[in-house]
Design a protein around this motif. Structure first.
Motif, PDB file in Angstrom:
ATOM      1  N   SER A   1       0.823  -1.202   0.000  1.00 13.48           N
ATOM      2  CA  SER A   1       0.000   0.000   0.000  1.00 13.48           C
ATOM      3  C   SER A   1       0.859   1.255   0.000  1.00 13.48           C
ATOM      4  O   SER A   1       0.638   2.185  -0.791  1.00 13.48           O
ATOM      5  CB  SER A   1      -0.921  -0.016   1.220  1.00 13.48           C
ATOM      6  OG  SER A   1      -1.738   1.122   1.272  1.00 13.48           O
ATOM      7  N   VAL A   2       1.864   1.296   0.879  1.00  8.90           N
ATOM      8  CA  VAL A   2       2.760   2.454   0.933  1.00  8.90           C
ATOM      9  C   VAL A   2       3.519   2.600  -0.382  1.00  8.90           C
ATOM     10  O   VAL A   2       3.579   3.699  -0.962  1.00  8.90           O
ATOM     11  CB  VAL A   2       3.742   2.331   2.111  1.00  8.90           C
ATOM     12  CG1 VAL A   2       4.740   3.496   2.099  1.00  8.90           C
ATOM     13  CG2 VAL A   2       3.001   2.287   3.446  1.00  8.90           C
ATOM     14  N   ALA A   3       4.100   1.499  -0.856  1.00  5.72           N
ATOM     15  CA  ALA A   3       4.888   1.552  -2.095  1.00  5.72           C
ATOM     16  C   ALA A   3       4.009   1.910  -3.287  1.00  5.72           C
ATOM     17  O   ALA A   3       4.435   2.640  -4.194  1.00  5.72           O
ATOM     18  CB  ALA A   3       5.585   0.218  -2.326  1.00  5.72           C
ATOM     19  N   GLY A   4       2.777   1.416  -3.300  1.00  6.28           N
ATOM     20  CA  GLY A   4       1.872   1.734  -4.400  1.00  6.28           C
ATOM     21  C   GLY A   4       1.469   3.190  -4.420  1.00  6.28           C
ATOM     22  O   GLY A   4       1.336   3.793  -5.488  1.00  6.28           O
ATOM     23  N   VAL A   5       1.276   3.786  -3.231  1.00  6.78           N
ATOM     24  CA  VAL A   5       0.985   5.217  -3.159  1.00  6.78           C
ATOM     25  C   VAL A   5       2.197   6.020  -3.619  1.00  6.78           C
ATOM     26  O   VAL A   5       2.072   7.015  -4.354  1.00  6.78           O
ATOM     27  CB  VAL A   5       0.572   5.606  -1.726  1.00  6.78           C
ATOM     28  CG1 VAL A   5       0.596   7.124  -1.540  1.00  6.78           C
ATOM     29  CG2 VAL A   5      -0.826   5.064  -1.410  1.00  6.78           C
ATOM     30  N   LEU A   6       3.385   5.602  -3.206  1.00 10.14           N
ATOM     31  CA  LEU A   6       4.600   6.325  -3.596  1.00 10.14           C
ATOM     32  C   LEU A   6       4.821   6.312  -5.109  1.00 10.14           C
ATOM     33  O   LEU A   6       5.211   7.320  -5.693  1.00 10.14           O
ATOM     34  CB  LEU A   6       5.814   5.710  -2.903  1.00 10.14           C
ATOM     35  CG  LEU A   6       5.999   6.031  -1.418  1.00 10.14           C
ATOM     36  CD1 LEU A   6       7.055   5.116  -0.804  1.00 10.14           C
ATOM     37  CD2 LEU A   6       6.397   7.485  -1.216  1.00 10.14           C
ATOM     38  N   THR A   7       4.561   5.169  -5.755  1.00 13.94           N
ATOM     39  CA  THR A   7       4.874   5.038  -7.183  1.00 13.94           C
ATOM     40  C   THR A   7       3.686   5.339  -8.082  1.00 13.94           C
ATOM     41  O   THR A   7       3.866   5.807  -9.210  1.00 13.94           O
ATOM     42  CB  THR A   7       5.351   3.611  -7.505  1.00 13.94           C
ATOM     43  OG1 THR A   7       4.293   2.685  -7.238  1.00 13.94           O
ATOM     44  CG2 THR A   7       6.555   3.213  -6.675  1.00 13.94           C
ATOM     45  N   GLY A   8       2.473   5.092  -7.593  1.00 12.02           N
ATOM     46  CA  GLY A   8       1.294   5.174  -8.440  1.00 12.02           C
ATOM     47  C   GLY A   8       1.074   3.884  -9.200  1.00 12.02           C
ATOM     48  O   GLY A   8       2.007   3.116  -9.458  1.00 12.02           O
ATOM     49  N   ALA A   9      -0.169   3.639  -9.574  1.00 13.99           N
ATOM     50  CA  ALA A   9      -0.522   2.378 -10.235  1.00 13.99           C
ATOM     51  C   ALA A   9       0.212   2.184 -11.550  1.00 13.99           C
ATOM     52  O   ALA A   9       0.636   1.068 -11.883  1.00 13.99           O
ATOM     53  CB  ALA A   9      -2.031   2.332 -10.476  1.00 13.99           C
ATOM     54  N   ALA A  10       0.357   3.254 -12.308  1.00 17.15           N
ATOM     55  CA  ALA A  10       0.953   3.128 -13.641  1.00 17.15           C
ATOM     56  C   ALA A  10       2.393   2.644 -13.588  1.00 17.15           C
ATOM     57  O   ALA A  10       2.884   2.034 -14.547  1.00 17.15           O
ATOM     58  CB  ALA A  10       0.875   4.463 -14.374  1.00 17.15           C
ATOM     59  N   ALA A  11       3.085   2.901 -12.473  1.00 12.43           N
ATOM     60  CA  ALA A  11       4.505   2.529 -12.368  1.00 12.43           C
ATOM     61  C   ALA A  11       4.719   1.161 -11.714  1.00 12.43           C
ATOM     62  O   ALA A  11       5.855   0.702 -11.628  1.00 12.43           O
ATOM     63  CB  ALA A  11       5.260   3.601 -11.580  1.00 12.43           C
ATOM     64  N   ILE A  12       3.656   0.513 -11.239  1.00 10.08           N
ATOM     65  CA  ILE A  12       3.817  -0.825 -10.660  1.00 10.08           C
ATOM     66  C   ILE A  12       4.048  -1.817 -11.789  1.00 10.08           C
ATOM     67  O   ILE A  12       3.281  -1.850 -12.759  1.00 10.08           O
ATOM     68  CB  ILE A  12       2.572  -1.230  -9.840  1.00 10.08           C
ATOM     69  CG1 ILE A  12       2.367  -0.269  -8.669  1.00 10.08           C
ATOM     70  CG2 ILE A  12       2.711  -2.661  -9.329  1.00 10.08           C
ATOM     71  CD1 ILE A  12       1.083  -0.532  -7.876  1.00 10.08           C
ATOM     72  N   PRO A  13       5.094  -2.650 -11.706  1.00 17.68           N
ATOM     73  CA  PRO A  13       5.353  -3.614 -12.785  1.00 17.68           C
ATOM     74  C   PRO A  13       4.145  -4.511 -13.049  1.00 17.68           C
ATOM     75  O   PRO A  13       3.465  -4.967 -12.122  1.00 17.68           O
ATOM     76  CB  PRO A  13       6.541  -4.419 -12.254  1.00 17.68           C
ATOM     77  CG  PRO A  13       7.248  -3.482 -11.322  1.00 17.68           C
ATOM     78  CD  PRO A  13       6.146  -2.689 -10.672  1.00 17.68           C
ATOM     79  N   ALA A  14       3.901  -4.785 -14.323  1.00 18.16           N
ATOM     80  CA  ALA A  14       2.704  -5.526 -14.729  1.00 18.16           C
ATOM     81  C   ALA A  14       2.670  -6.940 -14.159  1.00 18.16           C
ATOM     82  O   ALA A  14       1.586  -7.510 -13.989  1.00 18.16           O
ATOM     83  CB  ALA A  14       2.637  -5.587 -16.253  1.00 18.16           C
ATOM     84  N   ARG A  15       3.830  -7.516 -13.842  1.00 22.07           N
ATOM     85  CA  ARG A  15       3.819  -8.886 -13.305  1.00 22.07           C
ATOM     86  C   ARG A  15       3.099  -8.967 -11.967  1.00 22.07           C
ATOM     87  O   ARG A  15       2.660 -10.045 -11.569  1.00 22.07           O
ATOM     88  CB  ARG A  15       5.249  -9.407 -13.163  1.00 22.07           C
ATOM     89  CG  ARG A  15       6.132  -8.627 -12.207  1.00 22.07           C
ATOM     90  CD  ARG A  15       7.537  -9.218 -12.177  1.00 22.07           C
ATOM     91  NE  ARG A  15       8.458  -8.395 -11.405  1.00 22.07           N
ATOM     92  CZ  ARG A  15       9.147  -7.375 -11.874  1.00 22.07           C
ATOM     93  NH1 ARG A  15       8.992  -7.013 -13.145  1.00 22.07           N
ATOM     94  NH2 ARG A  15       9.987  -6.687 -11.110  1.00 22.07           N
ATOM     95  N   TRP A  16       2.984  -7.830 -11.269  1.00 20.08           N
ATOM     96  CA  TRP A  16       2.248  -7.806 -10.013  1.00 20.08           C
ATOM     97  C   TRP A  16       0.755  -7.558 -10.234  1.00 20.08           C
ATOM     98  O   TRP A  16      -0.082  -8.082  -9.485  1.00 20.08           O
ATOM     99  CB  TRP A  16       2.792  -6.708  -9.089  1.00 20.08           C
ATOM    100  CG  TRP A  16       4.189  -6.927  -8.629  1.00 20.08           C
ATOM    101  CD1 TRP A  16       5.301  -6.206  -8.994  1.00 20.08           C
ATOM    102  CD2 TRP A  16       4.656  -7.925  -7.710  1.00 20.08           C
ATOM    103  NE1 TRP A  16       6.414  -6.694  -8.363  1.00 20.08           N
ATOM    104  CE2 TRP A  16       6.049  -7.753  -7.564  1.00 20.08           C
ATOM    105  CE3 TRP A  16       4.023  -8.955  -7.005  1.00 20.08           C
ATOM    106  CZ2 TRP A  16       6.813  -8.562  -6.743  1.00 20.08           C
ATOM    107  CZ3 TRP A  16       4.783  -9.769  -6.191  1.00 20.08           C
ATOM    108  CH2 TRP A  16       6.171  -9.574  -6.057  1.00 20.08           C
TER     109      TRP A  16
END
Length: 358
Positions: free
Chosen positions: A308-323
């Motif tokens: 949750s913290v990492a996702g807020v920091l990076t935003g959804a668009a920057a989360i690698p697609a494998r996740w």
């Protein structure tokens, strides 16, 4: 916070990232959620046998039948190549229930209303430890704060912390407000460090929207709990060890010794694992999730909050697609009326609350 609140498009992306990160982190840690069995050493042995170190994806299938025998039964829906939407888990149920709480009662909700929604929307046997004790107390007619204290030996365990995310997502850049909302929720079932853990987590997620670094978000989160509490002292100790450039493994070894005897579901040692994962992950989504889950203890809860913290920091668009792609934008949930809901729909509903004002 010193930074400005995110713009609307950025805020939407970050809230969506928080939901995706929470669910992905939960799925990563779920197969090995049994801290007395899955120690850090055993987790890494498991990964080495499967040639999966460094860990950059969901857990591999077990290479050893002895390992398969002690994984949680849901592991077949959580490992690489087998993830087709999320599995049901309380770490996600409570985020959904928290969203429903705010939609139903607004930000002025009472602790009693939290309890009412539990009884209406959450099956008793899908609650655990402090939440089950509080649920039983509610059903027997007790009111807060007695629901947290009567016949409840789990008052400082991690349950309230896992309920805190929505209060951070809906108070972006306002950790004090987020902590206040989380406290009102937490006191239904927890006391002491159990309540502080919820306040700290909500403030941490709120701060992640505007803080330039993970460390600054952690500093802001420490500001909402008593400095003398064991939780605050432990988090500060992790931050101090990280600042000395001590390796991650040695930091966790020292913290394990300092929190010995608290148990693997207690808030304090899990906050230490989570803090270390965030700091040593240094803003990288994959590394943050991997280190947090490899840290052991309550792996699915810690993975979820770290995500949750990492996702807020990076935003959804920057989360690698494998996740994210294997999640298929779908949540399984025990919360009545929410099973099969879209992750994107949950994020849109959360954004409406975050932009609605007090």
């Amino acid at each position: 916070m010193t930074s400005e609140r995110p713009g609307s498009a950025d805020l939407a992306d970050r809230i969506h990232g928080g939901w995706l990160g929470r669910i992905a982190g939960n799925m990563l840690g779920k197969p090995i959620e049994q801290g007395e069995v899955w120690t850090r050493e055993r987790i890494d042995r498991y990964l080495r046998k499967a040639a999966a170190l460094p860990l950059t994806d969901y857990l591999p299938e077990p290479a050893d039948p002895a390992d398969a025998a002690v994984l949680r039964p849901e592991w077949r829906q959580c490992v690489r190549g087998r993830v087709h939407g999320s599995v049901r888990d309380d770490d996600v149920d409570y985020a959904i229930l928290g969203l429903h709480l705010l939609e139903t009662y607004g930000f002025g909700f009472s602790t009693e209303q939290v309890g009412e929604l539990w009884l209406l929307r959450l099956p008793y046997l899908q609650t655990f430890t402090a939440e089950r004790a509080a649920y039983r107390n509610l059903a027997n007619g007790l009111k807060p704060p007695l629901t947290a204290t009567y016949d409840n030996p789990y008052q400082e365990w991690i349950g309230a912390l896992i309920r805190a995310d929505v209060h951070g997502w809906t108070s972006p850049g306002d950790p004090v407000r987020a902590a206040g909302l989380a406290r009102r929720d937490a006191v239904l079932s927890h006391t002491g460090n159990g309540v502080y853990g919820a306040m700290w987590a909500a403030a941490l997620i709120s701060a992640a929207f505007t803080a330039p670094t993970v460390r600054e978000a952690l500093e802001s989160a420490l500001g909402v709990i008593p400095a003398s509490s064991r939780l605050a002292r432990t988090v500060r100790r992790v931050m101090a060890l990280h600042e000395t450039r001590l390796p991650w493994e040695e930091t966790l070894a020292e913290l394990t010794a300092q929190t010995a005897g608290l148990g693997w579901i207690h808030t304090v040692p899990n906050a230490a694992v989570l803090t270390a994962g965030l700091l040593y992950g240094d803003g990288d989504f994959t590394r943050t999730l991997a280190l947090t889950v490899r840290g052991g203890l309550d792996t699915d809860s810690n993975g979820a909050t770290a995500g949750s913290v990492a996702g807020v920091l990076t935003g959804a668009a920057a989360i690698p697609a494998r996740w994210t792609e294997p999640l298929r934008d779908t949540v399984r949930s025990a919360v009545f009326g929410f099973d099969g809901v879209r992750i994107s729909a949950l994020a849109e509903r959360t954004l409406r609350l975050a932009t609605a004002g007090p």
